[in-house]
Design a protein around this motif. Structure first.
Motif, short mmCIF file in Angstrom:
data_model
loop_
_atom_site.label_atom_id
_atom_site.label_comp_id
_atom_site.label_asym_id
_atom_site.label_seq_id
_atom_site.Cartn_x
_atom_site.Cartn_y
_atom_site.Cartn_z
N LYS A 1 93.89 12.19 81.19
CA LYS A 1 94.74 11.76 82.30
C LYS A 1 96.16 11.57 81.81
O LYS A 1 96.40 10.95 80.76
CB LYS A 1 94.21 10.44 82.86
CG LYS A 1 95.01 9.86 84.01
CD LYS A 1 94.79 10.59 85.30
CE LYS A 1 95.44 9.85 86.45
NZ LYS A 1 95.30 10.57 87.73
N LYS A 2 97.15 12.11 82.54
CA LYS A 2 98.56 11.96 82.17
C LYS A 2 99.36 11.56 83.40
O LYS A 2 99.14 12.10 84.48
CB LYS A 2 99.12 13.26 81.59
CG LYS A 2 98.44 13.73 80.33
CD LYS A 2 99.06 15.03 79.83
CE LYS A 2 98.34 15.54 78.57
NZ LYS A 2 98.93 16.81 78.09
N CYS B 1 95.41 4.45 74.82
CA CYS B 1 96.38 4.88 75.81
C CYS B 1 97.71 4.98 75.06
O CYS B 1 98.15 4.00 74.46
CB CYS B 1 96.49 3.90 76.97
SG CYS B 1 97.83 4.29 78.13
N ALA C 1 90.14 9.49 80.63
CA ALA C 1 89.71 8.75 81.81
C ALA C 1 88.22 8.42 81.71
O ALA C 1 87.35 9.26 81.94
CB ALA C 1 89.99 9.58 83.06
N ARG D 1 99.27 8.73 78.54
CA ARG D 1 98.10 9.61 78.57
C ARG D 1 96.92 8.87 77.96
O ARG D 1 97.08 8.06 77.05
CB ARG D 1 98.37 10.92 77.82
CG ARG D 1 98.57 10.81 76.33
CD ARG D 1 99.18 12.07 75.76
NE ARG D 1 100.52 12.27 76.29
CZ ARG D 1 101.17 13.42 76.26
NH1 ARG D 1 100.60 14.48 75.71
NH2 ARG D 1 102.40 13.52 76.73
#
Length: 278
Positions: free
Chosen positions: A2-3, A61, A25, A22
């Motif tokens: 995920k970004k 993250c 997820a 980023r």
């Protein structure tokens, strides 16, 4: 993976700046690493995105930011194009922009629901190393910090340079990527002396109680490796790692078109991952 990319607003002149994050997820709580670029750099410089992907793939993250006055803009975040902003940048502004980002991560506006902010770490390269060390000293929310080829202090200019700078109001540096001359206005010196208690590495670094890791290449052509020795003397509890044959950028460059890191940069990031996971 995920970004997301987002825009924040500086406390200085309400200038906007871009950041991104980023992560993988899933429902696992993730420690957070903020990656801070150096002088004449930006959040997508060189191998920074490959580094960020490695952190994400290792369960973190990873957040990167452009500073509001580093010469990038919201519309063109990939190069130093705003020369006036660049010339009016200083360490106080960068520390405050980093604080705005940290506040945002702790706010309800942040959409990353699985980050573990009890494990907030900073990683800075070159000038960014100085920024993350100074920020760690003033923000107890930061739990660990690591530097790559960090500058030893903020006020590194000679008396002769400062005298000329004050007289002319500006000095210039060359952007090696574009061969443009970039201005540095004397306000940076005035800001340092106005906020010396906050910006002096000699005053600040001995107060840091969070774990510190310094990494430096023995072939650094920009910041000599003795800078790491100086930083270690200021905080003897810090851990130091020397990488043989490594340049200032650990043998990466901009642009970086590879999907993997140079051998020396990979060694450095492995050291950082070990430091943050301990």
């Amino acid at each position: 993976m995920k970004k997301i990319e987002f825009v924040l607003t500086s406390k200085h002149n309400n200038r906007r700046f871009v950041a991104d994050a980023r992560w993988i997820a899933n429902h696992t709580k993730k420690p957070t690493v903020i990656l801070v670029h150096g002088f004449k750099g930006f959040k997508d410089w060189g191998a920074f995105n490959v580094i960020a992907d490695q952190f994400a793939n290792n369960g973190y993250c990873c957040v990167k930011l452009n500073f509001s006055s580093d010469g990038t803009t919201v519309d063109y975040p990939f190069e130093v194009t705003d020369h006036e902003a660049f010339g009016n940048n200083n360490f106080s502004k960068e520390l405050d922009d980093l604080g705005v980002l940290i506040d945002w991560l702790h706010s309800e506006e942040c959409p990353i629901g699985t980050i573990d902010l009890s494990k907030l770490y900073l990683l800075g390269h070159s000038r960014g190393g100085g920024v993350v060390l100074l920020k760690t000293a003033e923000d107890e929310r930061i739990k660990k910090v690591a530097t790559l080829a960090s500058i030893p202090q903020v006020n590194t200019f000679s008396e002769e340079t400062v005298e000329h700078w004050k007289k002319e109001g500006v000095i210039h540096v060359v952007n090696g990527r574009t061969n443009e001359e970039l201005p540095l206005y004397y306000q940076a010196v005035e800001d340092y002396y106005a906020h010396e208690e906050r910006l002096s590495m000699m005053k600040v670094l001995p107060t840091v109680t969070q774990p510190i890791l310094h990494i430096h290449g023995d072939q650094d052509e920009t910041v000599p490796i003795k800078a790491m020795d100086f930083l270690h003397q200021l905080n003897p509890a810090s851990i130091c790692k020397t990488i043989e044959g490594a340049s200032h950028t650990f043998n990466t460059k901009h642009p970086w078109t590879e999907d993997t890191l140079s051998e020396n940069m990979q060694t450095a990031i492995d050291y950082v991952l070990d430091h943050f996971s301990e």
